[in-house]
Design a protein around this motif. Structure first.
Motif, PDB file in Angstrom:
ATOM      1  N   ARG A 190      23.851  46.141  34.377  1.00  0.00           N
ATOM      2  CA  ARG A 190      24.907  46.021  35.387  1.00  0.00           C
ATOM      3  C   ARG A 190      25.269  44.552  35.633  1.00  0.00           C
ATOM      4  N   VAL A 191      24.243  43.686  35.712  1.00  0.00           N
ATOM      5  CA  VAL A 191      24.520  42.250  35.906  1.00  0.00           C
ATOM      6  C   VAL A 191      25.312  41.701  34.729  1.00  0.00           C
ATOM      7  N   LEU A 192      24.935  42.105  33.521  1.00  0.00           N
ATOM      8  CA  LEU A 192      25.684  41.633  32.347  1.00  0.00           C
ATOM      9  C   LEU A 192      27.133  42.107  32.377  1.00  0.00           C
ATOM     10  N   GLU A 193      27.327  43.343  32.775  1.00  0.00           N
ATOM     11  CA  GLU A 193      28.698  43.857  32.832  1.00  0.00           C
ATOM     12  C   GLU A 193      29.515  43.143  33.896  1.00  0.00           C
ATOM     13  N   GLU A 194      28.879  42.887  35.069  1.00  0.00           N
ATOM     14  CA  GLU A 194      29.588  42.142  36.114  1.00  0.00           C
ATOM     15  C   GLU A 194      29.922  40.725  35.658  1.00  0.00           C
ATOM     16  N   ALA A 195      28.973  40.088  34.971  1.00  0.00           N
ATOM     17  CA  ALA A 195      29.250  38.735  34.464  1.00  0.00           C
ATOM     18  C   ALA A 195      30.388  38.751  33.450  1.00  0.00           C
ATOM     19  N   ASN A 196      30.361  39.733  32.566  1.00  0.00           N
ATOM     20  CA  ASN A 196      31.451  39.827  31.585  1.00  0.00           C
ATOM     21  C   ASN A 196      32.790  40.097  32.262  1.00  0.00           C
ATOM     22  N   ALA A 197      32.768  40.949  33.301  1.00  0.00           N
ATOM     23  CA  ALA A 197      34.018  41.229  34.013  1.00  0.00           C
ATOM     24  C   ALA A 197      34.527  39.976  34.733  1.00  0.00           C
ATOM     25  N   TYR A 198      33.590  39.235  35.362  1.00  0.00           N
ATOM     26  CA  TYR A 198      34.001  37.993  36.043  1.00  0.00           C
ATOM     27  C   TYR A 198      34.547  36.979  35.040  1.00  0.00           C
ATOM     28  N   ARG A 199      33.876  36.877  33.909  1.00  0.00           N
ATOM     29  CA  ARG A 199      34.366  35.958  32.877  1.00  0.00           C
ATOM     30  C   ARG A 199      35.767  36.344  32.430  1.00  0.00           C
ATOM     31  N   ASP A 200      35.960  37.633  32.153  1.00  0.00           N
ATOM     32  CA  ASP A 200      37.283  38.069  31.704  1.00  0.00           C
ATOM     33  C   ASP A 200      38.332  37.850  32.784  1.00  0.00           C
ATOM     34  N   GLU A 201      37.921  38.052  34.049  1.00  0.00           N
ATOM     35  CA  GLU A 201      38.872  37.837  35.144  1.00  0.00           C
ATOM     36  C   GLU A 201      39.278  36.372  35.257  1.00  0.00           C
ATOM     37  N   VAL A 202      38.280  35.473  35.187  1.00  0.00           N
ATOM     38  CA  VAL A 202      38.585  34.035  35.295  1.00  0.00           C
ATOM     39  C   VAL A 202      39.446  33.575  34.140  1.00  0.00           C
ATOM     40  N   VAL A 203      39.076  34.033  32.953  1.00  0.00           N
ATOM     41  CA  VAL A 203      39.856  33.620  31.778  1.00  0.00           C
ATOM     42  C   VAL A 203      41.282  34.143  31.876  1.00  0.00           C
ATOM     43  N   ALA A 204      41.436  35.394  32.291  1.00  0.00           N
ATOM     44  CA  ALA A 204      42.782  35.959  32.399  1.00  0.00           C
ATOM     45  C   ALA A 204      43.597  35.239  33.471  1.00  0.00           C
ATOM     46  N   ARG A 205      42.935  34.929  34.634  1.00  0.00           N
ATOM     47  CA  ARG A 205      43.660  34.214  35.679  1.00  0.00           C
ATOM     48  C   ARG A 205      44.065  32.809  35.223  1.00  0.00           C
ATOM     49  N   ALA A 206      43.144  32.148  34.503  1.00  0.00           N
ATOM     50  CA  ALA A 206      43.471  30.801  34.001  1.00  0.00           C
ATOM     51  C   ALA A 206      44.616  30.868  32.991  1.00  0.00           C
ATOM     52  N   GLN A 207      44.555  31.854  32.127  1.00  0.00           N
ATOM     53  CA  GLN A 207      45.648  31.985  31.160  1.00  0.00           C
ATOM     54  C   GLN A 207      46.975  32.275  31.866  1.00  0.00           C
ATOM     55  N   GLY A 208      46.915  33.123  32.897  1.00  0.00           N
ATOM     56  CA  GLY A 208      48.157  33.408  33.633  1.00  0.00           C
ATOM     57  C   GLY A 208      48.687  32.179  34.361  1.00  0.00           C
ATOM     58  N   ASP A 209      47.768  31.406  34.983  1.00  0.00           N
ATOM     59  CA  ASP A 209      48.218  30.174  35.658  1.00  0.00           C
ATOM     60  C   ASP A 209      48.807  29.182  34.672  1.00  0.00           C
ATOM     61  N   ALA A 210      48.168  29.111  33.500  1.00  0.00           N
ATOM     62  CA  ALA A 210      48.692  28.175  32.496  1.00  0.00           C
ATOM     63  C   ALA A 210      50.071  28.601  32.019  1.00  0.00           C
ATOM     64  N   GLU A 211      50.242  29.874  31.781  1.00  0.00           N
ATOM     65  CA  GLU A 211      51.558  30.339  31.342  1.00  0.00           C
ATOM     66  C   GLU A 211      52.599  30.140  32.443  1.00  0.00           C
ATOM     67  N   ARG A 212      52.191  30.418  33.725  1.00  0.00           N
ATOM     68  CA  ARG A 212      53.140  30.204  34.819  1.00  0.00           C
ATOM     69  C   ARG A 212      53.514  28.719  34.954  1.00  0.00           C
ATOM     70  N   PHE A 213      52.513  27.858  34.772  1.00  0.00           N
ATOM     71  CA  PHE A 213      52.795  26.416  34.866  1.00  0.00           C
ATOM     72  C   PHE A 213      53.730  25.959  33.757  1.00  0.00           C
ATOM     73  N   LEU A 214      53.525  26.492  32.546  1.00  0.00           N
ATOM     74  CA  LEU A 214      54.402  26.110  31.444  1.00  0.00           C
ATOM     75  C   LEU A 214      55.845  26.558  31.689  1.00  0.00           C
ATOM     76  N   LYS A 215      55.964  27.776  32.175  1.00  0.00           N
ATOM     77  CA  LYS A 215      57.328  28.258  32.472  1.00  0.00           C
ATOM     78  C   LYS A 215      57.970  27.445  33.601  1.00  0.00           C
ATOM     79  N   LEU A 216      57.140  27.107  34.634  1.00  0.00           N
ATOM     80  CA  LEU A 216      57.672  26.309  35.733  1.00  0.00           C
ATOM     81  C   LEU A 216      58.055  24.904  35.272  1.00  0.00           C
ATOM     82  N   MET A 217      57.264  24.386  34.326  1.00  0.00           N
ATOM     83  CA  MET A 217      57.580  23.057  33.799  1.00  0.00           C
ATOM     84  C   MET A 217      58.908  23.068  33.051  1.00  0.00           C
ATOM     85  N   ASN A 218      59.157  24.118  32.327  1.00  0.00           N
ATOM     86  CA  ASN A 218      60.444  24.201  31.631  1.00  0.00           C
ATOM     87  C   ASN A 218      61.605  24.240  32.622  1.00  0.00           C
TER      88      ASN A 218
END
Length: 400
Positions: free
Chosen positions: A276-304
């Motif tokens: 369960r701890v491993l699954e929660e860690a993997n879920a948190y990792r995927d969440e952080v990575v997805a949020r970072a990717q979304g922020d990066a894409e939003r920043f790139l679009k905003l920069m344009n």
């Protein structure tokens, strides 16, 4: 004329039994002979046959000789019929008959009606389906030099009637002795712990195999069907000590089983928690990575968009930021251009206080046990709470 009337003479006797001349055998003798005379004639006939002298003579002897021959023939026929009738016998369905002719084996007959000449053949019936039992018990020395007492029962049937009748004088005594030998041989090559605990089935199988080998070698015609080990224990003098040892072993096994049960319960739980701890860690990792990717894409679009219209984009970002900040905090507006401060009344806090006061009044109205003094006290507490919130709000506004 009656037979006993007077006037009779020797030529015309009136006696119906012919008593005028019983022993002479005359033609005028019309009655049957006496019993003594019949016995005498039989004796004379036997004497004549075996070379003896006849007690009678003359014509009477010749007449009685024919009668005696007929009588002897009848006696012989009667004896022959009786002898033949004695030869019939029946064999039941569960039996077999061993026929001995003059003491020598002739045949084995099956169930049904049979005939054998009496006094010549001897038929011995043997039950071949009945399961017989033999109980045996003894104290023996085991391989590890311990004394053990074993009680068992041997179940057997007669498989070969001929061998059972002819080969051994007392097959059951031979079986008893063979059982003693087989049991001592097997127990002597086994350890006491195995005999007293889980090795009883193995002991019974080994004894049965060896015992069958012995009875086959003796030619008893017996078939051992089953051996039951009824009891296997230590001698009575040391039985209490062996009971303690067995109880200790049982306790050891019980503790081992409990430990294994606990381990089987804890280990899966620990593995599940770790997974369960491993699954929660993997879920948190995927969440952080997805949020970072979304922020990066939003920043790139905003920069344009910023490169296309910098002023408009800058103002839009400022307004969105101010809106988010004011939406999540108490709104206090301070006018920095004038000398006086303009206070913005926190309506949300006052609404919450008003709702609390209504709830307090509702509770007071629903409770019939409250007095007027209690209601007044609740009202004062609500007002004091409103004053405290107003003071806090004013202090916060002045600090800003």
């Amino acid at each position: 004329m009656a037979w006993n009337e007077p006037g009779g003479n020797g030529n015309n006797p009136q006696d119906p039994w012919g008593s005028g001349n019983r022993g002479g055998g005359n033609k005028g003798d019309q009655g049957p002979p006496d019993l003594d005379e019949v016995l005498r004639k039989v004796q004379d006939q036997l004497n004549r046959i075996f070379g003896g002298k006849s007690s009678g003579g003359g014509q009477g002897g010749r007449t009685s000789g024919g009668f005696n021959s007929v009588l002897l023939l009848v006696l012989i026929v009667v004896v022959a019929i009786a002898w033949a009738a004695m030869g019939f016998y029946t064999i039941d369905q569960q039996e077999r008959g061993v026929v001995l002719r003059f003491g020598k084996y002739s045949e084995t007959v099956t169930p049904g009606l049979h005939w054998n000449p009496p006094l010549i053949d001897d038929v011995r019936k043997v039950n071949v389906t009945r399961v017989r039992s033999l109980d045996h018990g003894a104290q023996m020395l085991t391989e590890d030099e311990n004394i053990v007492e074993v009680n068992m029962s041997v179940q057997y049937v007669v498989a070969d009637p001929k061998a059972f009748v002819l080969n051994v004088r007392d097959p059951e005594a031979s079986l008893s002795q063979a059982t003693e030998s087989a049991l001592r041989h097997v127990v002597g090559s086994s350890e006491m712990h195995s005999i007293l605990t889980e090795g009883r089935e193995t002991l019974a199988a080994s004894v049965q195999e060896r015992l069958q080998e012995y009875v086959n070698r003796y030619g008893t015609g017996l078939q051992v069907s089953r051996i039951n080990i009824e009891n296997a224990m230590a001698p009575k003098q040391v039985q209490s000590a062996f009971d303690d040892v067995i109880k200790a072993r049982e306790d050891e096994q019980r503790v081992k089983n409990e430990a294994e049960t606990y381990a089987n319960g804890v280990v899966p739980e620990a593995r599940g928690a770790a997974q369960r701890v491993l699954e929660e860690a993997n879920a948190y990792r995927d969440e952080v990575v997805a949020r970072a990717q979304g922020d990066a894409e939003r920043f790139l679009k905003l920069m344009n968009e910023y490169h296309k219209a910098p002023e408009v984009t800058r103002e839009r970002l400022y307004l969105d930021t101010v809106e988010n900040v004011y939406a999540n905090s108490a709104k206090v507006i301070v006018d920095g251009k004038g000398s006086n401060n303009m206070m913005y009344l926190p309506l949300d806090k006052l609404t919450e206080a008003s709702q609390d006061a209504k709830a307090a009044r509702k509770m007071a109205a629903q409770s019939s046990s409250l007095s007027n003094g209690d209601i007044q006290q609740l009202t004062d507490e609500v007002l004091n709470e409103l004053r405290k919130r107003q003071v806090v709000s004013t202090t916060t506004r002045e600090g800003r």
